[in-house]
Design a protein around this motif. Structure first.
Motif, short mmCIF file in Angstrom:
data_model
loop_
_atom_site.label_atom_id
_atom_site.label_comp_id
_atom_site.label_asym_id
_atom_site.label_seq_id
_atom_site.Cartn_x
_atom_site.Cartn_y
_atom_site.Cartn_z
N SER A 102 -3.89 0.81 -8.41
CA SER A 102 -5.03 0.47 -7.54
C SER A 102 -5.63 -0.87 -7.95
O SER A 102 -6.01 -1.68 -7.09
CB SER A 102 -6.09 1.57 -7.61
OG SER A 102 -5.55 2.82 -7.23
N LEU A 134 0.84 -1.20 0.00
CA LEU A 134 0.00 0.00 0.00
C LEU A 134 0.87 1.25 0.00
O LEU A 134 0.60 2.20 -0.75
CB LEU A 134 -0.92 -0.01 1.22
CG LEU A 134 -1.83 1.22 1.38
CD1 LEU A 134 -2.76 1.36 0.17
CD2 LEU A 134 -2.63 1.13 2.68
N PHE A 186 -3.55 -3.63 -6.52
CA PHE A 186 -3.73 -3.77 -5.07
C PHE A 186 -5.08 -4.39 -4.74
O PHE A 186 -5.17 -5.30 -3.91
CB PHE A 186 -3.61 -2.40 -4.40
CG PHE A 186 -3.67 -2.45 -2.91
CD1 PHE A 186 -2.53 -2.72 -2.16
CD2 PHE A 186 -4.87 -2.25 -2.24
CE1 PHE A 186 -2.58 -2.79 -0.78
CE2 PHE A 186 -4.93 -2.31 -0.86
CZ PHE A 186 -3.79 -2.59 -0.12
#
Length: 636
Positions: A433, A381, A436
């Motif tokens: 994103s 992150l 992730f």
């Protein structure tokens, strides 16, 4: 002296881990490589704290006429910054590799290779002349071949290594010609001599293909073509994603701190010369901006976790070249250092994920790993936010400085760079994103036997992640005042030449909306990813079906591999096959009994003349004398 230790300690570690491994054994070989990397990193930090020093002469190297490049370590601010970055990140990768390669058959060989790779990169960044720089340049190319092909029993690794080697040789040929032309024009390959005389050659022409062209433009183009190959820019980029065939620590080393950074470093190092070549600088801006956008579009649809991060490397390198082409060299270096930290973090975190899921790399077969791998998830992150340039993470400070410089330049090509950079910022946030969310959120899509064995990585792998995460979070804030702020000119000193017209002097005059545009695009990309993969997970599949041609175009990487295969690879293979069948089989082995057979027969008959008979020798001498006298009389 500290620089000498920092550069050569990895070489000693490589020799001990590689050559001496039969006597040292597995554990001692690995320990030796790590100990000498610790020595290198400590010496690098000590050299940085001591500060700028005169070049350190080591030995005479080559002496051919007036060409006498010495073996000398440059110790200016640019070299010191690079030495610290390379040695520290390489040390962390060495430590991480202890855990990642624990079950490999030959980890000593792996450790030897990465230590040798580090030595070659350190030689490159401390070079005081172009020949020494080329030595390090080719060194990282050679060892990258060994590392990509580390698992040499895999055909895909063989092909990827050969591809990387060949593509880089194309760029390296241009680089070598550029070095030769530089010596022809300047009469020296020493950097200080070139930089001192660069302005005096600004108006000089060189005949190329019958036309007079500015010689510094030609040299700058040739040098940049070399940088395009090494740093995987558009048209030379095809090797970089395939380099993922090597072990994950190698991906971090190649893509973060060493090989791909070499091209950016070289362009910044040659700033006094390149500043005299405005056309070449415009070309650098175009290639950098185009690469930033192009690679970002491909990253949006890739499914291999390492390839997604690899295409982000292509894109981020494009930002660095965009800055260098604008003359904003400090901003390029700032992004290079920040990128090294968060990209190494992302690759090593990806390796931690791969380690946990039994080698799986397809993000579509993961999911829900956030609760199972909490430390890896947190590290990923932080790296993702830095790559997305979300404040206060490091990527925000350097990427926005580059885009501000593009807008401050007030030229059409610079504005093109700004548009591409802003669009790439949104795409970067989206694919980062996406990665992730697919890996760490939602339900698990793993096979049951894999899911049951998911486990967090050992401490020896997590510790480097934590150290890199600190850098990915804080390096932007910590380094901005020195790298691009009010102290930058004093900090960089004479190691970088920032021209009087550089947009670096006008970063504060950017309109508010323009400065906010990259962050706004990044947030938009993040929101689109949230919508696609958290709110309406079925939407990406529907969109891919509705826009099938565009999706296939991006999934197949703009068909560059297919295009090169049709235009270059297949014709070369056909030519080679023709040369083999016609030249070798029909001519050499087939006319009339084969030139090779004729040569062998002639040799066999000639040997018979040497039989030890004095009478025969006297007869041959007599015949030769008669021929010689006859020719003499005939000529008269």
């Amino acid at each position: 002296m500290y620089s000498l230790i920092a550069v050569f300690a990895p070489l000693i570690g490589s020799i001990l881990a590689g050559v001496a491994r039969p006597w040292l054994g597995r554990q001692l070989s690995i320990a030796a490589s790590i100990v000498f990397m610790v020595v290198s990193a400590a010496a690098a930090i000590a050299a940085y704290r001591v500060g700028v020093m005169p070049p350190l002469a080591i030995a005479h190297w080559i002496q051919v006429g007036q060409l006498t490049p010495g073996w000398t370590l440059r110790q200016d601010q640019l070299s010191l910054v690079m030495v610290v970055m390379v040695s520290v990140i390489s040390l962390l990768i060495h430590i991480y590799s202890v855990g990642y390669m624990a079950h490999d058959k030959t980890p000593q060989r792996f450790m030897s290779y990465i230590s040798l790779f580090t030595f070659a990169m350190l030689m490159l960044v401390t070079a005081n002349n172009l020949v020494q720089l080329f030595f390090g340049w080719e060194g990282v190319g050679l060892v990258s071949y060994l590392l990509i092909n580390y698992w040499y029993d895999r055909p895909s690794a063989n092909a990827a290594a050969i591809k990387a080697f060949i593509v880089n040789r194309v760029g390296d040929l241009a680089f070598a010609v550029g070095i030769a032309l530089t010596y022809f024009i300047f009469g020296t390959v020493n950097l200080d001599g070139i930089f001192a005389a660069a302005a005096s050659h600004a108006g000089q022409d060189f005949m190329l293909f019958g036309a007079p062209l500015p010689v510094l433009e030609i040299i700058s183009f040739l040098l940049f073509l070399g940088a395009m190959g090494k740093s995987a820019q558009l048209f030379f980029h095809t090797w970089l994603p395939d380099a993922m065939e090597g072990p994950t620590p190698i991906s971090a080393l190649i893509h973060a701190a060493t090989m791909v950074a070499a091209g950016v470093f070289m362009v910044v190092r040659m700033s006094p010369l390149i500043n005299q070549a405005p056309v070449a600088m415009g070309f650098i801006v175009f290639i950098g901006a185009s690469t930033a956008f192009f690679a970002a579009t491909i990253g949006c649809v890739q499914n291999d976790i390492k390839r997604i991060i690899a295409y982000s490397t292509c894109s981020q390198l494009g930002y660095m070249f965009l800055a260098a082409g604008l003359g904003a060299y400090p901003a390029a270096m700032f992004h290079l250092i920040n990128h090294a930290m968060f990209k190494a973090l992302l690759f090593l975190a990806a390796g931690s994920v791969i380690h946990a899921v039994a080698g799986e790399q397809d993000v579509r077969l993961m999911g829900g790993l956030g609760s199972r791998l909490p430390v890896t998830c947190a590290m990923m992150l932080i790296g993702s936010l830095a790559l997305m340039a979300i404040p206060p993470f490091s990527g925000y400070y350097s990427k926005d400085a580059i885009l501000d410089a593009a807008l401050a330049a007030h030229t059409p090509i610079a504005h093109y760079g700004w548009v591409c950079g802003v669009l790439a910022a949104g795409l970067t946030a989206f694919y980062t994103s996406r990665l992730f969310f697919l890996v760490f959120t939602g339900r698990s899509r793993m096979p049951r036997h894999v899911e049951e064995n998911v486990h967090e990585s050992p401490a020896v792998m997590l510790l480097p992640l934590i150290v890199l995460a600190v850098g990915a979070f804080g390096s932007g804030m910590a380094l901005a005042p020195d790298f691009i702020g009010g102290r930058s000119l004093v900090f960089w000193g004479n190691s970088i030449q920032v021209a009087a017209h550089s947009p670096m002097y006008h970063l504060g005059g950017i309109p508010g909306w323009a400065s906010s545009a990259p962050l706004a695009m990044a947030l938009l990309g993040l929101l689109v990813a949230v919508l696609f993969y958290l709110v309406i997970p079925a939407l990406p599949g529907r969109l891919a079906q509705a826009c099938a041609p565009v999706y296939r175009f991006l999934l197949n990487k703009w068909y560059f591999d297919e295009l090169y295969d049709a235009l270059l690879v297949r014709p070369t293979l056909r030519l080679a096959r023709f040369a083999w069948r016609f030249g070798d089989e029909q001519v050499i082995d087939g006319v009339p009994n084969g030139l090779a057979a004729l040569t062998a027969d002639a040799s066999a008959q000639t040997v018979k003349l040497q039989n030890g008979s004095i009478a025969l020798y006297a007869f041959v001498m007599l015949i030769g004398l008669l021929v010689f006298v006859s020719l003499f009389i005939w000529v008269r």
